[in-house]
Motif scaffolding. Sequence first.
Motif: not given
Lengths: 572, 186
Positions: A39-66
Amino acid sequence: MKLEVNGREVKAESGDTILDSLSREGINVPTLCHMKGMTPTGACRICVVEVAGAPGLVPACSAPVADGMRIQTHSPRVLDARRTIVELLLSSHPDDCLYCGKSGRCDLQSLSQELGVSQRRYGGDKSVKEMDLSSPSIVRDPAKCILCGRCVRVCEEVQGVSAIDFVGRGSRTMVATAFDKGLNVSSCVNCGQCIVVCPTGALTEQSSVDAVVAALADPGKYVVVQHAPAVSVSLAEEFGYKPGKDIDGQMVAAFRRLGFARVFDTSFTADLTIMEEGSELVQRVTTGGVLPMITSCSPGWIKFVEQFYPELLPNVSTCKSPQQMMGALIKSFFAQREKIDPKKIVSVSVMPCTAKKFECGRSEMGRDFMPDVDYVLTTRELGHLIRRFGIDISALKPDTADTPFGERTTAGKIFGASGGVMEAALRSAHVLITGRELENLDVRAVRGLEGVKETSLKIGDLEVKAAVASGLGNARKLMEQLRAGRKDLHFIEIMTCPGGCIAGGGQPIGMDAAAVKARMQALYDLDGSAKVRVSHANTHVARLYKEFLGKPLGPKSHELLHTHYHERKVVL
Amino acid sequence: MSLQASTMMDEILKSHPGSQRDHLIPILQEVQAKLGFLSEDAVVRIGRHMRIPASKIYGVATFYNQFRFTPKGKFHVMLCRGTACHVKGSAKTLETLTKALRIEPGQTTRDGLFSIEVVACLGACALSPAITINGEFFPKVSQTKLAKLLDECRQKAGAVAPAVKVDTTSKSSRRGRTGKMEEKSS
């Protein structure tokens, strides 16, 4: 489902995390706290990516694709955020890479280089925390901990032990045992899985390299070495070879160059274990002994059962592990035969395992205040030793181990993989019971990386039911079934580490599932192409019984090769 | 654990049957209210009851300031580190106190006489810097006044220990990164 990644169209499957989709496409996003299959925890935030429309950077390890997601993985904003995260982690991290055992294998170090961190922008207080040197197997240095939580999760989710957890709050948070005691009095089973997953130098093994170097340099000592089945198929990775390469011959040659007087193969005593354990199983089945019998090769498992399931100790085989059988034979039979004072012998063993360091110091494992095995080196430490002595492993001509404990069958060799002990035992038990060899020596049902494997095999009139579990979390499931009254099983093999010794806590650093698979394949390839594949056909084992031990389970065997374990009180 | 404490534990655990995780904090609070602190035995027993490893319970309990792991001293000193007290020099008072008793906040002296707890505000800003000893307020605590208060406590307890010397000259010593060696496991 389609995504747009860095301006390119990429296919994705629903239920994927962003990270899953990206790694399939060959786009590497750095991770620190992420562990595949958990299970991802998203604790370290090093995997953040930019998702158009998202308010901030998104952790890739825990965010589901749409569907239709537009992602930037290496935009200036993303790279800047990642670099800042690493810089903040470094602000309290000791600047001692030159003295750190993980240097060169440290995720934090390589991330810092990848992201171009070249100067200190945040000067924080360096953490000053006491090191925990109490364990014979594992050294904890909380000052180097970045609180990613991988060790906590592997201890809880994979091993079902939970010796450590996050303690405290805020800037004072640290990973510690209950009441912040030493690991040696905690429920830690010394498996070392935490070391393998730790991205920094916060967790390392208690090294015996210097002690072995000193012993080798001492003319008054007779230094012998034994090497475990799983070491020859993983050591090559320490020298940059692809996983799955067997370098047994070169490794033996390297031992000789290092100055070991004799080189023995622990697979020999694995064959011996099969003779003893197989006979024990047959005895238990025929005389109405305690069943199911459970294997006792894996010292992490032994400590686990002593702590958590003491009522099942009568089920555990009385056989010592192959390492300890070899140790006992070296300081008894071998010393007598070669007329060497056992006190002069320094017995070194190379294991894929950190728990073996604990095992060799157990009070059961020696006589006359003399341990049977003096020092245990992990596969990693052996790599270190070979490098320290300037030996080019690729230039060595393959050599073979020494008599009287050098010959092995591949039944002993496959001990290195989960299911191997079971397979080897079934091959020999069939002969012990029926007098005939198994028609097909491959017992495929117990091979592979699954956590729990079960099979049944007709031996004579008896339908033998066997179960194999690796990873103590899986072992726990099986033990709970026994506790609840499950009665159909005859024989259970337990390995502490998921996949067996090939994925042991002393193996090369990293969480590479493909490497574990390749090491396992290497063992079965050796077995598949071998002439002698059954332990009872090991001529040197037969000779040992003739000249010294008498017969399996005989008085000499009982003195040297068997022991009993007791309930262990720890803070659970 | 004494028999009395053990019976108390049994009663508390009996009133929380099953092992729902959301009962953990109430149980910890009740145990601390009854026993005064969370002992190792108590944590292990709670763990066994709830099927939670001791490390996890310790992790939860250390997250909150309200839980302590050593018994309170005979004289429990609460020192205010609120804004007003801070302005009036409570940091210095705390330093003096920890140095005089040689313990950190949350700890208890070896003779069991004193324990220190740091609190955010005692609600007595006009009296700052303020401390309480066993609930009794003491206003405007200077370093000399603090030494006198501690001495009085000692006399009350009938201890023969010499008067505390309050040393404010030396710099606070930092603990170095020494290795921790604990008893070897068998």
